[in-house]
Scaffold this active site. Structure first.
Site, PDB file in Angstrom:
ATOM      1  N   HIS A  87       0.833  -1.205   0.000  1.00 13.20           N
ATOM      2  CA  HIS A  87       0.000   0.000   0.000  1.00 13.20           C
ATOM      3  C   HIS A  87       0.870   1.259   0.000  1.00 13.20           C
ATOM      4  O   HIS A  87       0.408   2.323  -0.426  1.00 13.20           O
ATOM      5  CB  HIS A  87      -0.911   0.034   1.235  1.00 13.20           C
ATOM      6  CG  HIS A  87      -1.972  -1.012   1.240  1.00 13.20           C
ATOM      7  ND1 HIS A  87      -1.733  -2.288   1.692  1.00 13.20           N
ATOM      8  CD2 HIS A  87      -3.273  -0.977   0.845  1.00 13.20           C
ATOM      9  CE1 HIS A  87      -2.851  -2.994   1.585  1.00 13.20           C
ATOM     10  NE2 HIS A  87      -3.791  -2.223   1.075  1.00 13.20           N
ATOM     11  N   ASP A 138      -4.727  -6.591  -7.491  1.00  8.07           N
ATOM     12  CA  ASP A 138      -4.963  -5.824  -6.273  1.00  8.07           C
ATOM     13  C   ASP A 138      -5.204  -4.373  -6.704  1.00  8.07           C
ATOM     14  O   ASP A 138      -5.074  -4.014  -7.877  1.00  8.07           O
ATOM     15  CB  ASP A 138      -3.762  -5.940  -5.335  1.00  8.07           C
ATOM     16  CG  ASP A 138      -4.133  -5.703  -3.877  1.00  8.07           C
ATOM     17  OD1 ASP A 138      -5.240  -5.205  -3.613  1.00  8.07           O
ATOM     18  OD2 ASP A 138      -3.313  -6.010  -2.985  1.00  8.07           O
TER      19      ASP A 138
END
Length: 514
Positions: free
Chosen positions: A181, A253
């Protein structure tokens, strides 16, 4: 197959802003996007969630998949009255695939009744590097055969419960301490290392019938020196399709994560991912940018008709499977039965890592609970990942208990905790991934040798922060069921802790240095 531009929209899974559809979300759905990914910001109650799912389908131009992260433990998007199951690592501590299956089936049934048809789970990463702020208790454990056995059972459970699972994060996010992230993680080692460590859970999931895989924004240098797996044909075509024989849906993702977005525009990343072999790109709040880029790539020939037809065919197969799975489920479930299952897992998972002779805790003791809040080091965690259940459960068992809440970021509660613990018979310090932040480590250090019982409510690596010997308990989850089980076990003593640590703990110096 329809026209190429409409098919491009079908490759996109986007997010929406709130608990109802705004004009932008309606326009995306009318354009034909293939999926919506829901987050806590979209959910105020199960009833509202059910209405939102119906609203999404009514506004969609074609088939639309509705997906969510509901992994158990601290990664959940839908709160009560849905069952708060302990984390995957708690299941790993039981070592029982029957429990993994039962939890997945129960969770699927609860979500399917509300209109969800895709679950972004199970996590098949190894908890191999416990310094990771993003894997930890989301994983079943660190040993490939354990993760493979439990992950395959979960895949079967989700399917039998009426949801399509998307195991993640292929080919593995567990052998790195970094969070995709926030940065670009990389895993060194040989292709043999990858095959031995990371791939067994995915082989097992595919054999169990997994209809999809989610990619990892992780550079595996044995495949590509600098390209994350999400954008690597060697990972998606060579490894997933070729070596593992997987012919289901490959979903990226989220492309807005920094591992991808910091080095390239999100639209460019979407085109690269589809060209590399992905069938669905998770655009989230970049839906229009991704859709525009895919349409341009089709018009210019960057994405050829063969690649588009291949992805669209897999999406069609996935859509049919979702409808068939949903049609099989009953439209009700037993909340009481699921609650008993959660309590059973909690009792079976609690692990006594170190016994310094403080158990059992007498009900007459003067006890202070220092409850250290999470620093939320990874964006994957949101406000639903933390509860106050432990204080309530202990108060019911121990009449002389005092609770002190510590916010490690703001520093609130530290002075009160130091004052309260000075005269206590027993001090319990409960932490949530404290090792991942300087603030969390500082709080634990400030308590010094005052703590007699340490409880790791998530990653058991927290237990290595203790500067002095203490009774150390891995609880793996911050749920009401775990809190109740822990309160009972503290009363009953060491024999009540039946779980086995599913990870290899690092040395204290390695955790502190992280």
């Amino acid at each position: 197959m329809g026209d190429g531009l409409h098919d491009a929209a079908g490759l996109v899974w986007a997010s929406i802003n709130g608990p109802t559809l705004d004009d932008d979300a309606r326009a995306l759905l009318a354009a034909g996007i293939g999926g919506v990914v829901l987050f806590s910001r979209n959910i105020t109650s199960p009833e509202q969630l059910g209405s939102l799912c119906a609203e999404i389908r009514a506004a969609a131009a074609g088939p639309v998949r509705i997906s969510i992260d509901q992994e158990g433990g601290h990664i959940v998007r839908v709160g009560p009255p849905l069952t708060a199951f302990p984390s995957p690592m708690a299941i790993g501590a039981t070592g029982d695939p029957r429990i993994a299956y039962a939890v997945a089936r129960a969770s699927a049934r609860e979500l399917a009744v509300l209109g969800i048809d895709v679950i972004l789970a199970p996590v098949l990463d190894l908890a191999a590097d416990l310094r990771s702020p993003v894997v930890g208790a989301r994983a079943y454990g660190s040993e490939p055969t354990l993760v493979a056995r439990l992950g395959a059972a979960a895949v079967r459970g989700y399917l039998d419960g009426g949801l399509l699972p998307v195991p993640k994060h292929f080919p593995g996010h567990g052998r790195t301490e970094l969070d995709s992230h926030l940065t670009v993680p990389a895993v060194d080692g040989t292709l043999a290392d990858l095959r031995d460590a990371d791939l067994p859970p995915y082989r097992a999931a595919i054999a169990a019938g997994a209809p999809a895989l989610m990619t990892a924004h992780v550079v595996h240098r044995s495949l590509d020196a600098a390209v994350p797996a999400t954008l690597s044909a060697r990972a998606l075509v060579g490894l997933a399709r070729g070596e593992l024989g997987f012919d289901g849906l490959i979903v990226t993702d989220a492309l807005v994560m920094d591992a991808i977005a910091r080095d390239r525009p999100v639209g460019q990343a979407a085109v690269e991912a589809v060209a590399a072999g992905a069938d669905v790109v998770m655009a989230l709040d970049a839906g229009w940018r991704v859709l525009d880029a895919l349409e341009a790539a089709i018009l210019t020939g960057r994405l050829g008709p063969g690649r588009l037809a291949e992805a669209t065919a897999r999406i069609d197969t996935f859509d049919r499977a979702a409808r068939a799975a949903h049609a099989r489920i009953p439209h009700r479930f037993s909340a009481a039965l699921h609650g008993r299952l959660a309590r059973r897992i909690a009792r079976a998972s609690l692990t006594l890592v170190e016994d310094a002779g403080h158990l059992p805790v007498p009900t007459s003791a003067s006890i202070v609970l220092v409850d250290v809040g999470s620093t939320r080091r990874s964006p994957v965690e949101d406000e639903r990942g933390e509860s106050a259940a432990l204080l309530g459960a202990l108060e019911r068992r121990f009449p002389r208990l005092r609770g002190v809440r510590v916010d490690p970021i703001a520093g609130h509660g530290i002075a009160e905790a130091l004052e309260a613990t000075a005269g206590a018979d027993v001090v319990i310090v409960a932490t949530r991934d404290a090792f991942t932040s300087a603030e969390g480590r500082l709080v634990v250090s400030a308590l010094g040798d005052r703590a007699t019982i340490r409880v790791a409510l998530r990653n058991p690596a927290d237990l290595l922060l203790d500067p002095a010997p203490s009774t150390a308990i891995a609880a793996y989850a911050d749920t009401p069921a775990t809190a109740q089980a822990l309160a009972t076990a503290l009363l009953e003593g060491a024999s009540a802790f039946r779980g086995r640590l599913p990870v290899a703990l690092l040395r204290r110096s390695e955790v502190v240095a992280a």
